[in-house]
Design an enzyme around this catalytic site. Structure first.
Site, PDB file in Angstrom:
ATOM      1  N   GLU A  12       6.622  -4.406  -1.967  1.00 27.42           N
ATOM      2  CA  GLU A  12       6.215  -3.104  -2.490  1.00 27.42           C
ATOM      3  C   GLU A  12       5.947  -3.130  -3.988  1.00 27.42           C
ATOM      4  OE1 GLU A  12       7.473   1.601  -2.438  1.00 27.42           O
ATOM      5  OE2 GLU A  12       9.014   0.082  -2.290  1.00 27.42           O
ATOM      6  N   ASP A  14      11.342  -0.951  -0.307  1.00 24.42           N
ATOM      7  CA  ASP A  14      10.809   0.218   0.386  1.00 24.42           C
ATOM      8  C   ASP A  14      11.835   0.701   1.398  1.00 24.42           C
ATOM      9  OD1 ASP A  14       9.108   2.202   1.163  1.00 24.42           O
ATOM     10  OD2 ASP A  14       7.710   0.919   2.245  1.00 24.42           O
ATOM     11  N   LYS A  17      11.091  -4.372  -6.028  1.00 18.65           N
ATOM     12  CA  LYS A  17      11.134  -2.965  -5.615  1.00 18.65           C
ATOM     13  C   LYS A  17      11.172  -2.915  -4.102  1.00 18.65           C
ATOM     14  CE  LYS A  17       8.977   1.535  -6.379  1.00 18.65           C
ATOM     15  NZ  LYS A  17       9.339   1.999  -5.034  1.00 18.65           N
TER      16      LYS A  17
END
Length: 326
Positions: free
Chosen positions: A176, A32, A30
């Site tokens: 993240e 950011d 994931k």
């Protein structure tokens, strides 16, 4: 040619799939950054659209050469624009200095020289024809075959299975989080789907309540947010942010009474933050909050209230402030 307008498919917050289903899922880091849909009509041009649909091409001039990467093949790609810190990790605070410059080409070019961005690509919902009905695993193969790698863009891999290990690695490297994608999932434009699950790595720390902001609407008469801080090495209470989520109605009512009992005329933070409409309290209440990361200035990002810590005094609460905080 005119490419179809495709809204990005969105992930639902959740947890790892059950171990028995692990092999049916792919796992991606994931990021950011800023979500973008990349339109490549095949004429050498490129158009970047934000999740809102806004044209943000002008904000990122270093990505214009991507328009020639696929030759005449028209495509729509899904990805994320990142700004990387010295350790190569996405830093949203750095990226914010690049966002909002779509209509200021001169400033965008100057910022691009100072803070270049990197585009990571993770899906291809259109390639000469619509691929939205293809399963994720086949779209991923098509994306990999494009071999999109350049000075400012790349196609990071995804791992199939081993979700628990993948999540652990993101935590160990301070990333993240993780996005879990079902291998058979079709691309659902604009839909927040359970076929994609996002897991954000959250940290938890103790904080000292130094103030609050009044709630609005149904929260009128109750705290809408508390203003929290942590002690630095010199003992000063440094402001680290406002926390406005995480309470039940009963907990918010209980907190309101505690804040009234500790009301103060002076700001306890050093230095005092510029927070309009703030009500200050004596720094006696300790709470625990979760958050994703800190900004370079030590502020908490995406903080959420977890619980009061009546077992701790303000002197006992721990802090993890950067050495150069403030």
């Amino acid at each position: 040619m005119t490419l179809p307008l495709i809204a990005p498919m969105l992930a639902t917050p959740g947890t790892l799939p059950p171990p028995a289903q692990d092999a049916r899922w792919a796992y991606e880091t994931k990021q950011d950054g800023q979500r973008v849909m990349v339109y490549l009509p095949g004429d050498g041009s490129v158009l970047l659209r934000a999740r809102s649909g806004e044209d943000i091409t002008g904000a990122y001039p270093e990505l214009r050469p991507l328009g020639r990467a696929l030759g005449a093949a028209p495509a729509v790609l899904d990805g994320e624009v990142l700004a990387l810190d010295a350790q190569g990790r996405a830093d949203f605070q750095l990226l914010q200095s690049r966002m909002g410059l779509a209509h200021a080409p001169g400033r965008a070019a100057r910022r691009a020289a100072q803070v270049p961005v990197h585009l990571v690509l993770f899906d291809v919902p259109y390639l000469e024809e619509s691929l939205v009905r293809l399963p994720y695993v086949r779209r991923r193969v098509r994306l990999a075959e494009l071999e999109l790698a350049g000075p400012y863009w790349s196609t990071p891999g995804a791992v199939t299975g081993h979700g628990a290990e993948a999540l652990r690695v993101t935590r160990e490297h301070g990333l993240e989080g993780l996005v879990c994608k079902r291998l058979d999932s079709v691309y659902e434009p604009g839909v927040r789907s359970r076929a994609w699950i996002k897991i954000r790595n959250m940290r938890a720390e103790d904080v000292i309540v130094g103030g609050w902001l009044p709630g609005r609407g149904r929260l009128r008469g109750l705290p809408g947010a508390v203003l929290v801080g942590q002690r630095d090495a010199g003992g000063r209470l440094r402001y680290v942010g406002g926390v406005g989520t995480g309470w039940s109605e009963a907990e918010r009512t209980e907190l309101a009474a505690l804040l009234r009992d500790t009301a103060a005329d002076r700001c306890p933070f050093d230095p005092a933050p510029r927070v309009p409409d703030a009500h200050w309290v004596l720094p006696r209440l300790v709470g625990e909050v979760s958050y994703s990361t800190r900004t370079r200035a030590g502020m908490l990002r995406q903080p959420s209230w977890l619980r009061l810590r009546p077992d701790l005094t303000p002197q006992e609460s721990a802090a993890d402030l950067p050495e150069d905080f403030g």
